[in-house]
Design a protein around this motif. Structure first.
Motif, PDB file in Angstrom:
ATOM      1  N   ASN A 510       0.830  -1.216   0.000  1.00 21.96           N
ATOM      2  CA  ASN A 510       0.000   0.000   0.000  1.00 21.96           C
ATOM      3  C   ASN A 510       0.858   1.257   0.000  1.00 21.96           C
ATOM      4  OD1 ASN A 510      -2.393  -1.396  -0.044  1.00 21.96           O
ATOM      5  ND2 ASN A 510      -2.748  -1.272   2.159  1.00 21.96           N
ATOM      6  N   PHE A 511       1.968   1.203   0.723  1.00 27.00           N
ATOM      7  CA  PHE A 511       2.850   2.376   0.769  1.00 27.00           C
ATOM      8  C   PHE A 511       3.357   2.719  -0.629  1.00 27.00           C
ATOM      9  CE2 PHE A 511       7.142   4.125   0.790  1.00 27.00           C
ATOM     10  CZ  PHE A 511       6.982   5.255   1.592  1.00 27.00           C
ATOM     11  N   TYR A 512       3.862   1.715  -1.339  1.00 26.47           N
ATOM     12  CA  TYR A 512       4.441   1.989  -2.669  1.00 26.47           C
ATOM     13  C   TYR A 512       3.366   2.267  -3.711  1.00 26.47           C
ATOM     14  CZ  TYR A 512       8.978   0.888  -0.771  1.00 26.47           C
ATOM     15  OH  TYR A 512      10.125   0.926  -0.018  1.00 26.47           O
ATOM     16  N   ASP A 513       2.229   1.627  -3.591  1.00 29.11           N
ATOM     17  CA  ASP A 513       1.118   1.945  -4.499  1.00 29.11           C
ATOM     18  C   ASP A 513       0.743   3.420  -4.375  1.00 29.11           C
ATOM     19  OD1 ASP A 513       0.643  -0.460  -5.843  1.00 29.11           O
ATOM     20  OD2 ASP A 513      -0.547  -1.253  -4.190  1.00 29.11           O
ATOM     21  N   THR A 514       0.624   3.876  -3.147  1.00 28.81           N
ATOM     22  CA  THR A 514       0.256   5.270  -2.895  1.00 28.81           C
ATOM     23  C   THR A 514       1.340   6.221  -3.385  1.00 28.81           C
ATOM     24  OG1 THR A 514      -1.021   4.613  -0.940  1.00 28.81           O
ATOM     25  CG2 THR A 514      -0.402   6.931  -1.109  1.00 28.81           C
ATOM     26  N   LEU A 515       2.593   5.884  -3.107  1.00 26.61           N
ATOM     27  CA  LEU A 515       3.721   6.728  -3.527  1.00 26.61           C
ATOM     28  C   LEU A 515       3.776   6.841  -5.043  1.00 26.61           C
ATOM     29  CD1 LEU A 515       6.391   8.249  -3.108  1.00 26.61           C
ATOM     30  CD2 LEU A 515       7.545   6.025  -2.959  1.00 26.61           C
ATOM     31  N   PHE A 516       3.684   5.721  -5.739  1.00 23.45           N
ATOM     32  CA  PHE A 516       3.800   5.733  -7.197  1.00 23.45           C
ATOM     33  C   PHE A 516       2.633   6.480  -7.843  1.00 23.45           C
ATOM     34  CE2 PHE A 516       6.833   1.940  -8.129  1.00 23.45           C
ATOM     35  CZ  PHE A 516       7.718   2.423  -7.172  1.00 23.45           C
ATOM     36  N   LYS A 517       1.448   6.298  -7.305  1.00 22.75           N
ATOM     37  CA  LYS A 517       0.293   7.008  -7.855  1.00 22.75           C
ATOM     38  C   LYS A 517       0.442   8.514  -7.675  1.00 22.75           C
ATOM     39  CE  LYS A 517      -3.002   3.198  -7.330  1.00 22.75           C
ATOM     40  NZ  LYS A 517      -4.125   2.655  -6.535  1.00 22.75           N
ATOM     41  N   MET A 518       0.979   8.923  -6.534  1.00 20.96           N
ATOM     42  CA  MET A 518       1.193  10.344  -6.291  1.00 20.96           C
ATOM     43  C   MET A 518       2.199  10.907  -7.299  1.00 20.96           C
ATOM     44  SD  MET A 518       2.934  12.280  -3.035  1.00 20.96           S
ATOM     45  CE  MET A 518       4.510  11.490  -3.388  1.00 20.96           C
ATOM     46  N   ILE A 519       3.304  10.215  -7.494  1.00 20.70           N
ATOM     47  CA  ILE A 519       4.330  10.699  -8.421  1.00 20.70           C
ATOM     48  C   ILE A 519       3.793  10.725  -9.850  1.00 20.70           C
ATOM     49  CG2 ILE A 519       6.587  10.178  -9.432  1.00 20.70           C
ATOM     50  CD1 ILE A 519       7.415   9.075  -6.691  1.00 20.70           C
ATOM     51  N   ASP A 520       3.114   9.666 -10.255  1.00 17.65           N
ATOM     52  CA  ASP A 520       2.599   9.589 -11.628  1.00 17.65           C
ATOM     53  C   ASP A 520       1.516  10.625 -11.916  1.00 17.65           C
ATOM     54  OD1 ASP A 520       4.318   7.559 -12.203  1.00 17.65           O
ATOM     55  OD2 ASP A 520       2.843   5.950 -12.109  1.00 17.65           O
ATOM     56  N   SER A 521       0.869  11.110 -10.864  1.00 17.64           N
ATOM     57  CA  SER A 521      -0.217  12.073 -11.069  1.00 17.64           C
ATOM     58  C   SER A 521       0.265  13.512 -11.198  1.00 17.64           C
ATOM     59  CB  SER A 521      -1.212  11.995  -9.905  1.00 17.64           C
ATOM     60  OG  SER A 521      -0.621  12.480  -8.700  1.00 17.64           O
ATOM     61  N   GLN A 522       1.558  13.736 -10.975  1.00 15.23           N
ATOM     62  CA  GLN A 522       2.063  15.110 -11.035  1.00 15.23           C
ATOM     63  C   GLN A 522       2.110  15.603 -12.485  1.00 15.23           C
ATOM     64  OE1 GLN A 522       2.294  16.765  -8.166  1.00 15.23           O
ATOM     65  NE2 GLN A 522       1.598  14.757  -7.452  1.00 15.23           N
ATOM     66  N   PRO A 523       1.800  16.886 -12.690  1.00 17.61           N
ATOM     67  CA  PRO A 523       1.814  17.434 -14.056  1.00 17.61           C
ATOM     68  C   PRO A 523       3.213  17.423 -14.647  1.00 17.61           C
ATOM     69  CG  PRO A 523       1.603  19.191 -12.422  1.00 17.61           C
ATOM     70  CD  PRO A 523       1.428  17.901 -11.686  1.00 17.61           C
ATOM     71  N   ARG A 524       3.257  17.270 -15.948  1.00 18.98           N
ATOM     72  CA  ARG A 524       4.528  17.280 -16.659  1.00 18.98           C
ATOM     73  C   ARG A 524       4.696  18.623 -17.335  1.00 18.98           C
ATOM     74  NH1 ARG A 524       5.006  11.150 -19.122  1.00 18.98           N
ATOM     75  NH2 ARG A 524       4.614  10.080 -17.150  1.00 18.98           N
ATOM     76  N   ASP A 525       5.909  19.118 -17.323  1.00 16.36           N
ATOM     77  CA  ASP A 525       6.129  20.497 -17.750  1.00 16.36           C
ATOM     78  C   ASP A 525       6.442  20.644 -19.231  1.00 16.36           C
ATOM     79  OD1 ASP A 525       9.603  20.812 -16.649  1.00 16.36           O
ATOM     80  OD2 ASP A 525       8.529  19.200 -17.639  1.00 16.36           O
ATOM     81  N   LYS A 526       6.467  19.533 -19.984  1.00 21.53           N
ATOM     82  CA  LYS A 526       6.757  19.630 -21.408  1.00 21.53           C
ATOM     83  C   LYS A 526       5.540  19.217 -22.219  1.00 21.53           C
ATOM     84  CE  LYS A 526      11.061  20.970 -21.584  1.00 21.53           C
ATOM     85  NZ  LYS A 526      11.444  22.213 -22.235  1.00 21.53           N
ATOM     86  N   LYS A 527       5.315  19.906 -23.313  1.00 23.66           N
ATOM     87  CA  LYS A 527       4.197  19.550 -24.176  1.00 23.66           C
ATOM     88  C   LYS A 527       4.552  18.296 -24.965  1.00 23.66           C
ATOM     89  CE  LYS A 527       5.752  22.870 -27.662  1.00 23.66           C
ATOM     90  NZ  LYS A 527       6.697  23.567 -26.847  1.00 23.66           N
ATOM     91  N   TYR A 528       3.543  17.578 -25.375  1.00 21.53           N
ATOM     92  CA  TYR A 528       3.750  16.370 -26.152  1.00 21.53           C
ATOM     93  C   TYR A 528       3.299  16.605 -27.567  1.00 21.53           C
ATOM     94  CZ  TYR A 528       4.124  14.673 -21.456  1.00 21.53           C
ATOM     95  OH  TYR A 528       4.492  14.519 -20.151  1.00 21.53           O
ATOM     96  N   TYR A 529       4.069  16.146 -28.514  1.00 17.86           N
ATOM     97  CA  TYR A 529       3.774  16.383 -29.911  1.00 17.86           C
ATOM     98  C   TYR A 529       2.820  15.319 -30.422  1.00 17.86           C
ATOM     99  CZ  TYR A 529       7.757  19.415 -29.364  1.00 17.86           C
ATOM    100  OH  TYR A 529       8.594  20.395 -28.933  1.00 17.86           O
ATOM    101  N   ILE A 530       1.684  15.764 -30.984  1.00 14.52           N
ATOM    102  CA  ILE A 530       0.661  14.832 -31.416  1.00 14.52           C
ATOM    103  C   ILE A 530       0.962  14.283 -32.804  1.00 14.52           C
ATOM    104  CG2 ILE A 530      -1.809  14.565 -31.825  1.00 14.52           C
ATOM    105  CD1 ILE A 530      -0.971  15.045 -28.908  1.00 14.52           C
ATOM    106  N   PHE A 531       1.409  15.151 -33.718  1.00 11.29           N
ATOM    107  CA  PHE A 531       1.636  14.700 -35.091  1.00 11.29           C
ATOM    108  C   PHE A 531       3.110  14.759 -35.448  1.00 11.29           C
ATOM    109  CE2 PHE A 531      -2.589  16.705 -34.928  1.00 11.29           C
ATOM    110  CZ  PHE A 531      -3.337  15.572 -35.106  1.00 11.29           C
TER     111      PHE A 531
END
Length: 531
Positions: A510-531
């Motif tokens: 549960n500790f690592y599940d919670t930790l990983f979900k928190m980290i993965d939910s943080q916004p990313r500062d770079k735009k992603y190219y669609i095409f």
């Protein structure tokens, strides 16, 4: 014509870099970048090559001028200069209604995007189109780094008693089964933070361990260590980009002394090391060249002695080594009568030392390493050594930092000092007791007070929270920031709790599940190219 000046400016803006930032990456002045972008000067061939690499474009693209639509009033172009001079009002009015080539290009591009977006709606391809533009961003892998005396998959001990998970089972296997991408590193259990970081980088990239020419000469050991292959790199294509332009970053997590290892890794990747660059020039390891601040997404430390541990003041070196080896045996579940060389990898080849067969031989090897100079774990883990180490490690602005501390002691009603709770791992009871009494430093000039008494059996809580001098804030789920420590609330348990020792599998998972979900939910500062 769109020339190199325009292209440098456009590409820099696309990276969201200031002129100062680009200048630093190219080792030139901001004024040089300003002159290039204004067309007052041209970069030399070396800088063109460097920019092509930085911007991930070809040198041809930078050097060859490209046509842009230019819209000119034909009648005005034919008009003699004398006639034009007689009609300033008419020319001024025309300029108001005339669009520049760049504006026309922008309008055309915008129109194309709109057409591309709505065309699928009319031809039944909406579902496929939506799927294309809403594809999940690349998953950032997690890398787990063990602490003092620890081990990774390269040691036989990990097959039956994994460091990460301990009695709860293999933690990495569980997390991978949950859909995360998790790898476990193997670094020197008694080596210095610097040497461990060099080993971690080589394992991550699938290259030969390079401890650095300057560092190796200073500390009298071999420059090179074990060699890894690209096929077996812990993270494939680390730092590369996907077809959509997403950087492949990693999340690094260090337990105990592993925390200092991942901190130094992040700092060197971003800023490099001037002494190593001066010593070896073009042959410098990629770890020491810097410029890779965006290769790491987050740094998480668990029970890490950022400011050292007072344990190194309260016990002599012999008892310290015996305590660490006791933890190795306790964590592995192997009887102390067993031959340690049969299951444990000391990884001290840079000092010309091979493995040990018996516990007494192991103690001799570790005592030898700890006694010679400052290039070892014992020095880095002392408060004085940690203070020196912290001067070399800098926070990186675009990285998330999280720290966790654990508390296994409580205040004694009789003495007012800290004593271990009954749930403390038996091998940690004596260290926890000694650390819980030590509030005045009688060994060195490093200042210790009663805030250092609470501990997890090996590391003081005040040391595990954040490095002295670093920016930090108490954890706020609504305002997780980059470039400073997000200090998590102190949790109950001892030094081994967070890796699954003396605790149940559900709590650990549960500790690592919670930790990983928190980290993965943080916004990313770079735009992603669609095409």
């Amino acid at each position: 014509m769109m020339n190199i000046s325009d292209k440098i400016q456009i590409l820099r803006h696309d990276k969201e870099w200031s002129q100062d930032e680009l200048a630093e990456k190219l080792n030139v002045s901001r004024q040089s970048v300003s002159k290039w972008e204004s067309g007052k000067a041209l970069p030399d061939s070396e800088k063109v090559l460097a920019m092509a690499k930085l911007f991930d474009v070809s040198t041809d693209f930078l050097l060859k001028d490209e046509q842009e639509p230019v819209f000119v009033d034909d009648e005005q172009e034919k008009q003699p200069e004398s006639q034009a001079a007689d009609a300033p009002t008419e020319n001024t009015e025309k300029k108001k209604h005339k669009l520049s080539g760049k504006k026309i290009v922008a309008i055309v591009v915008a129109a194309c995007i709109v057409i591309a977006a709505i065309t699928p709606l009319f031809f039944g391809g909406y579902s496929a189109f939506l799927s294309k533009i809403s594809e999940d961003p690349v998953q950032y892998p997690y890398v787990l780094v063990h602490g003092l005396g620890g081990w990774g998959p390269e040691s036989q001990i990990d097959q039956t008693s994994p460091y990460w998970g301990s009695s709860t089972g293999n933690l990495a296997e569980y997390l991978n089964s949950e859909g995360y991408s998790v790898s476990v590193a193997s670094v020197g259990p008694f080596s210095s933070t610097w040497d461990r970081t060099c080993e971690l980088y080589a394992e991550l990239t699938g290259t030969k361990v390079d401890y650095g020419e300057a560092h190796s000469k200073e500390h009298g050991h071999e420059r090179y260590g074990r060699e890894y292959t690209a096929e077996n790199a812990l993270v494939q294509n680390w730092g590369g980009k996907t077809k959509r332009g997403q950087r492949i970053k990693i999340n690094v997590i260090g337990h105990s002394f592993g925390g200092e290892t991942v901190r130094l890794l992040a700092s060197l990747m971003a800023y490099g090391d001037e002494a190593e660059k001066a010593a070896t020039g073009d042959e410098t390891s990629g770890l020491f060249t810097g410029g890779k601040a965006d290769w790491i997404n987050s740094v998480t430390t668990l029970c890490s002695p950022h400011n050292g541990s007072t344990l190194f003041y309260v016990v002599d070196q012999g008892k310290l080594v015996n305590t660490v080896l006791g933890l190795v045996y306790a964590a592995s579940g192997v009887a102390r009568s067993a031959q340690i060389g049969d299951f444990y990898d000391f990884r001290l080849e840079q000092f010309g030392m091979s493995g040990a067969s018996t516990e007494s031989q192991a103690e001799s090897i570790i005592n030898t390493v700890f006694s010679e100079g400052t290039d070892n774990a014992a020095y880095d883990l002392s408060p004085d050594g940690a203070q020196e180490l912290n001067k070399k490690i800098k926070l990186v602005d675009n990285i998330y930092y999280f720290s966790y501390s654990y508390l296994t002691t409580e205040t004694s009603a009789l003495t007012g000092k800290q004593i271990p709770k009954s749930s403390t791992l038996p091998v940690l009871i004596i260290p926890a007791t000694l650390m819980g009494r030590y509030s005045t430093n009688t060994k060195t000039d490093f200042k210790i007070d009663e805030t250092w008494l609470p501990n997890d059996g090996l590391v003081n809580v005040v040391s595990a929270r954040y490095p002295i001098g670093d920016e930090y804030q108490e954890y706020d789920a609504e305002n997780i920031v980059k470039g400073k420590w997000n200090v998590m609330p102190t949790l109950p348990g001892d030094h081994g709790t967070v890796i699954g020792m003396n605790v149940g599998a559900e709590e650990t998972h549960n500790f690592y599940d919670t930790l990983f979900k928190m980290i993965d939910s943080q916004p990313r500062d770079k735009k992603y190219y669609i095409f």
